[in-house]
Design a protein around this motif. Sequence first.
Motif, PDB file in Angstrom:
ATOM      1  N   UNK A 108       0.868  -1.178   0.000  1.00  0.00           N
ATOM      2  CA  UNK A 108       0.000   0.000   0.000  1.00  0.00           C
ATOM      3  C   UNK A 108       0.904   1.228   0.000  1.00  0.00           C
ATOM      4  N   UNK A 109       0.746   2.159  -0.946  1.00  0.00           N
ATOM      5  CA  UNK A 109       1.618   3.346  -0.988  1.00  0.00           C
ATOM      6  C   UNK A 109       1.655   4.111   0.331  1.00  0.00           C
ATOM      7  N   UNK A 110       0.571   4.033   1.085  1.00  0.00           N
ATOM      8  CA  UNK A 110       0.512   4.726   2.377  1.00  0.00           C
ATOM      9  C   UNK A 110       0.763   3.719   3.496  1.00  0.00           C
ATOM     10  N   UNK A 111       2.029   3.516   3.854  1.00  0.00           N
ATOM     11  CA  UNK A 111       2.399   2.528   4.862  1.00  0.00           C
ATOM     12  C   UNK A 111       1.774   2.855   6.214  1.00  0.00           C
ATOM     13  N   UNK A 112       1.744   4.142   6.550  1.00  0.00           N
ATOM     14  CA  UNK A 112       1.196   4.518   7.851  1.00  0.00           C
ATOM     15  C   UNK A 112      -0.277   4.164   7.953  1.00  0.00           C
ATOM     16  N   UNK A 113      -1.021   4.337   6.867  1.00  0.00           N
ATOM     17  CA  UNK A 113      -2.439   3.982   6.866  1.00  0.00           C
ATOM     18  C   UNK A 113      -2.629   2.476   7.063  1.00  0.00           C
ATOM     19  N   UNK A 114      -1.779   1.690   6.378  1.00  0.00           N
ATOM     20  CA  UNK A 114      -1.847   0.227   6.542  1.00  0.00           C
ATOM     21  C   UNK A 114      -1.587  -0.170   7.984  1.00  0.00           C
ATOM     22  N   UNK A 115      -0.583   0.447   8.587  1.00  0.00           N
ATOM     23  CA  UNK A 115      -0.260   0.141   9.979  1.00  0.00           C
ATOM     24  C   UNK A 115      -1.409   0.510  10.912  1.00  0.00           C
TER      25      UNK A 115
END
Length: 455
Positions: A108-115
């Motif tokens: 997912x390009x947004x790693x923080x969102x995935x976390x």
Amino acid sequence: MENSYRSEKQEQASDHVAPEIIPEPQTRDHVALEIIPEHDVLVSSIKEKMENVAVSVCIFQVPDKLLDGNKKKYTPENVSIGPLHRREPTKVGEDDKWRYSYALLNRNPNLEASLSICVKALRELEHKARRCYEGEIGLSSDEFVQLLLVDGCFIIELFLKYAYKSLRSRRDPIFSTVGMLFGMRNDLALLLENQIPFFVVQRLFQVVPLPKKCNESLSELAARFCNRIIPGDDEHVIQDKFNREGYHLLDLIRHSILPTYPKLPPKEDTPPKNMDCAKILKRAGIKFKSARSPSFLDIKFSRGVFKIPSLEVHGYTETLLRNLVALEQRQIDDTVQHVTSYAFLMGCLISSEKDVKFLRRREILTHDEKKDNEVFEVFKNLCKEISLKDFYYVRIFEEVGEYKRKSWHEKRRKLKHTHLKTSTSVVVFVVAILLLLLTFVGACFSILTFALHHV
């Protein structure tokens, strides 16, 4: 530690924060936003009370009496999963697990969102996950959630890399080091203490960004990964069985090898406690045949014939059987101890290396003939220090004993009948000889008398 965990949960529930935005897991092409209100403290409290009652311990510590002299069969050497062995050194360290987790979530390009999505999902499962472990876990709420996240993501990424070679790196030690993957499979799937709840991995699988080429369920990926260490089944049957519920990977394997027929009740109130070894039973007229069956536990006895599915004995067979026996010693929702019963029955049949050799020649055990003594030692020590509460093969033990008794009675009857016939024949023969002798003597006297009278 439990109190500190509860206080952390209460602080998290009572603090007022902005509503969270999470994506719905139904699609992988776009992110749909849904506004989730903050959890009510009462709802969380009721949820925890329900889980306290409904969730059973399923990841146990192996009893000391089973560990004695066999610790290596229960301890991970390649990778540590879950809280029980987290501080012990293994070939795959924490940095390797973090790299795998990063590879999975960074799709997912947004790693923080995935976390953020993963952490929120795991916080909702935290109390339930803690309840799965025996004893207190010395980790704070954040530490425990982080452990579940890293270990769960590592398992998912490992399954994906195993299923799709294009996802692997050429320098990945897990796939490039000889024997490493087999050792990893052993530690992840077979060791009772080295597990995390499967529902944790399932929940992560629902929210992590998966490769577009992945069109398999988590159960299918797990079945493919574990297939080579599960005895007696083909891949399609295993995948079907893995789709059923299981507490963790070892429990899924246990369910995949369960017998295909229910336990038959004993005929007698006091079932037999032992059975003779294979060589003695053979001398009693009992035959042994290798049988084809979906489960190696499908042992049958009928009309003097033992039909036993073949078991391939390899480097990790003992580890599998030992950890399944340890699980059944503690499991509370399934009273029949199928694998323990199998180990006990085979332990009766195998009393020496000669029995192993005999069963190998009958293709009931398959292994290198040079390892007959090693296989004997495996079954000799497998059931030491265990309690057999509900014996699955009790009817077989009764029928073998009954057949053997009838067999010996029949042999004695035939022996007596033969002996009687032999005795009668001997008497007749002796009488006939005596008659002949008397006739001969009488004839001699007649001749002598005649001769004397005419001299």
